[in-house]
Design an enzyme around this catalytic site. Structure first.
Site, PDB file in Angstrom:
ATOM      1  N   GLY A 201       0.817  -1.211   0.000  1.00 27.62           N
ATOM      2  CA  GLY A 201       0.000   0.000   0.000  1.00 27.62           C
ATOM      3  C   GLY A 201       0.846   1.253   0.000  1.00 27.62           C
ATOM      4  O   GLY A 201       2.076   1.187  -0.059  1.00 27.62           O
ATOM      5  N   GLY A 203       2.397   4.841   1.490  1.00 28.97           N
ATOM      6  CA  GLY A 203       2.935   5.298   2.762  1.00 28.97           C
ATOM      7  C   GLY A 203       1.948   6.077   3.613  1.00 28.97           C
ATOM      8  O   GLY A 203       1.697   5.719   4.776  1.00 28.97           O
ATOM      9  N   PRO A 204       1.366   7.158   3.067  1.00 28.25           N
ATOM     10  CA  PRO A 204       0.473   7.976   3.900  1.00 28.25           C
ATOM     11  C   PRO A 204      -0.819   7.253   4.315  1.00 28.25           C
ATOM     12  O   PRO A 204      -1.528   7.736   5.190  1.00 28.25           O
ATOM     13  CB  PRO A 204       0.150   9.173   2.991  1.00 28.25           C
ATOM     14  N   GLY A 207       1.106   2.825   5.483  1.00 29.35           N
ATOM     15  CA  GLY A 207       2.280   3.058   6.337  1.00 29.35           C
ATOM     16  C   GLY A 207       1.904   3.823   7.589  1.00 29.35           C
ATOM     17  O   GLY A 207       2.273   3.458   8.710  1.00 29.35           O
ATOM     18  N   GLU A 245      16.172   4.691  10.176  1.00 31.13           N
ATOM     19  CA  GLU A 245      17.386   4.706   9.356  1.00 31.13           C
ATOM     20  C   GLU A 245      17.110   5.673   8.220  1.00 31.13           C
ATOM     21  O   GLU A 245      16.287   5.396   7.358  1.00 31.13           O
ATOM     22  CB  GLU A 245      17.662   3.277   8.872  1.00 31.13           C
ATOM     23  N   CYS A 279      21.841   4.710   0.848  1.00 35.53           N
ATOM     24  CA  CYS A 279      21.892   5.733   1.897  1.00 35.53           C
ATOM     25  C   CYS A 279      23.297   5.914   2.455  1.00 35.53           C
ATOM     26  O   CYS A 279      23.668   6.997   2.870  1.00 35.53           O
ATOM     27  CB  CYS A 279      20.908   5.402   3.001  1.00 35.53           C
TER      28      CYS A 279
END
Ligand code: NAP
Ligand code: MG
Length: 464
Positions: A201, A203-204, A207, A245, A279
């Site tokens: 799904g 994020g907003p 999540g 992270e 990252c």
């Protein structure tokens, strides 16, 4: 590509609560390759309930038996490595060679390390007249990004399962197919129903619902600083454990005594790998002023080997491509000089960005301060070691870094003064057991190895 049209909850694929779907796009040719369901708060709630229900029995399962199930999971990842590599290539765009070695290979090492750790870790210790029990935290909500679609999942799920926690995963919207494959692997490995659950799904929506769910005891998030801050605030308000992270802007410090050619070529490879979507990439190369011009020439020669569409894949989506090209334009506008690449897209189709190297970058420029997340390297000049240290530590981030010098002791002395969570000395090898995580705004908590396992444990002391 093959895709499930439901969620993996309580040991089976179940229809999603709502009708919405997410189109999965191959970033190399911009074609839609599959659709997956876009989960809602209702799906998340069902998954968290399943994880809660499974928790007491899994927490009480002897560590040796948990270890055996994680070893079985590792074996399935090995058996299905070609399918995993092809899926990562299809939805992330990584060249197949990289998908095979890194995207499919590293999760096998990490899962294997947790199979061993689950069996060997001391879940009990004596301190004076006390026995300290290290108990699983409970239900983990894991929210992962797309840059290493399987590694990011395994780096959270494997230690959580080793600790005795149960998990609900919300993977990135761009790479849900690899997450579905992982759920299949969990099933094949014989993990009990509800120990691992998957809700695909946005994020907003999904999540956010997972991070805020009161049935979740620990939220483990990897991704952008903006979302990380929000998740940290939500978790803080609920007095819930959180691990974040959040990326970096790491320095590759080449001291004057170093093997310059090697340091530059490894530095370029580090930044260009995975199209710069790492990252911990060393996106700032620091070179002494006397060696600066030589380093630029070496960098220009080294970067020429990274041809988009061959050794370098596209970025994950059009938004990231635009964002990275915007940073390249910003670098030019702020006075940096191009040694290679530039803002023009190298191909008409696919979300490619030209491997780009900037010279004459000063520490305070936007391209030297913000995470670009693309194949873009800035080369900065330093006057002396103190200046190098100021530049290296002069960002809000502190995730990784590198130091090169003629002898290890000299490099280590510099590394000790760096505000960062990990440093590679003269091109040190990846260690899947070494703690991975950030100082400063790069995050909270550590992943991998025994340090990563302890994130999923809480202590209870018994006094005698
Ligand atoms: P992101 O939005 O932070 O995505 C990370 C994960 O968080 C995804 O699963 C995402 O779902 C989810 N998410 C988004 N909004 C949420 C919310 N309000 N509540 C809960 N979960 C939420 O990162 P991105 O947009 O993919 O990438 C943007 C930038 O983040 C990159 O340019 C890079 O600088 C950084 N980044 C860092 C890492 C890292 O390894 N530290 C990895 C990826 C990106 P969706 O997929 O649906 O958005
Ligand atoms: Mg996002």
């Amino acid at each position: 590509m093959k895709a499930h049209d439901g969620m993996y909850i309580g040991g089976q694929w179940r229809p999603a609560a709502g009708p919405d779907t997410i189109a999965v796009v191959n970033p190399a040719d911009e074609q839609v390759i599959a659709h997956v369901p876009a989960g809602t708060a209702e799906d998340v709630d069902a998954a968290v309930r399943a994880a809660r229900e499974a928790f007491p029995a899994w927490a009480a399962t002897p560590p040796a038996e948990r270890a055996a199930r994680i070893a079985a999971l590792r074996d399935v990842l090995v058996a299905r490595k070609d399918e995993i590599a092809e899926t990562v290539t299809a939805e992330l765009g990584a060249p197949l060679a990289l998908s095979r070695t890194v995207h499919a290979g590293v999760p096998v090492l990490v899962a294997g390390s947790y199979a061993e750790l689950a069996a060997s870790y001391s879940f009990e210790e004596r301190i004076g007249n006390s026995t300290v029990l290290l108990e699983p935290v409970g239900v983990v909500g894991a929210i992962t990004p797309w840059n290493y679609p399987l590694h990011q999942v395994v780096a959270k799920v494997a230690p959580a399962l080793a600790a005795g926690c149960t998990v609900v995963l919300k993977p990135a919207e761009d790479t849900p197919l690899t997450a579905q494959l992982f759920a299949e692997a969990i099933h094949e490995a014989g993990l009990p129903a509800g120990v691992f659950n998957l809700v695909t799904g946005l994020g907003p929506v999904a999540g956010q619902a997972l991070a805020a769910h009161e049935g979740v005891d620990l939220v483990s998030f990897t991704g952008s600083t903006a979302v990380g801050r929000q998740i940290g605030a939500t978790a803080g308000a609920a007095v819930k454990r959180v691990a974040l992270e959040l990326g970096g802007k790491s320095a590759n410090v080449i001291l004057p005594s170093a093997d310059l050619a090697k340091a530059v070529s490894v530095g370029i490879a580090n930044v260009m790998s995975n199209s710069g979507q790492t990252c911990s990439a060393w996106t700032r190369m620091l070179v002494h002023r006397n060696q600066y011009d030589e380093a630029l020439a070496l960098a220009a020669a080294a970067v020429a080997k990274y041809v988009p569409g061959e050794r370098v894949g596209p970025l994950v989506n059009a938004k990231q491509q635009q964002r990275v090209r915007g940073y390249i334009e910003k670098g030019l506008a702020e006075g940096a000089r191009l040694v290679a690449g530039g803002p023009e897209a190298p191909h008409e189709t696919g979300y490619y960005v030209s491997p780009t190297v900037f010279a004459d970058v000063t520490w305070d420029m936007t391209i030297a301060q913000e995470e670009i997340f693309g194949p873009v390297l800035s080369i900065l000049k330093y006057e002396d070691e103190e200046d190098a240290l100021r530049i290296a530590n002069g960002t809000v981030y502190g995730l990784a870094g590198a130091v090169w010098a003629a002898d290890e002791a000299e490099a280590v002395a510099f590394a000790r003064r760096m505000d960062t969570g990990q440093v590679d000395i003269n091109g040190g090898r990846f260690n899947p057991l070494a703690p991975f995580g950030g100082y400063k705004q790069s995050g909270v908590g550590r992943e991998l190895g025994p340090h990563g396992l302890s994130e999923y444990l809480q202590t209870k002391s018994l006094q005698f």
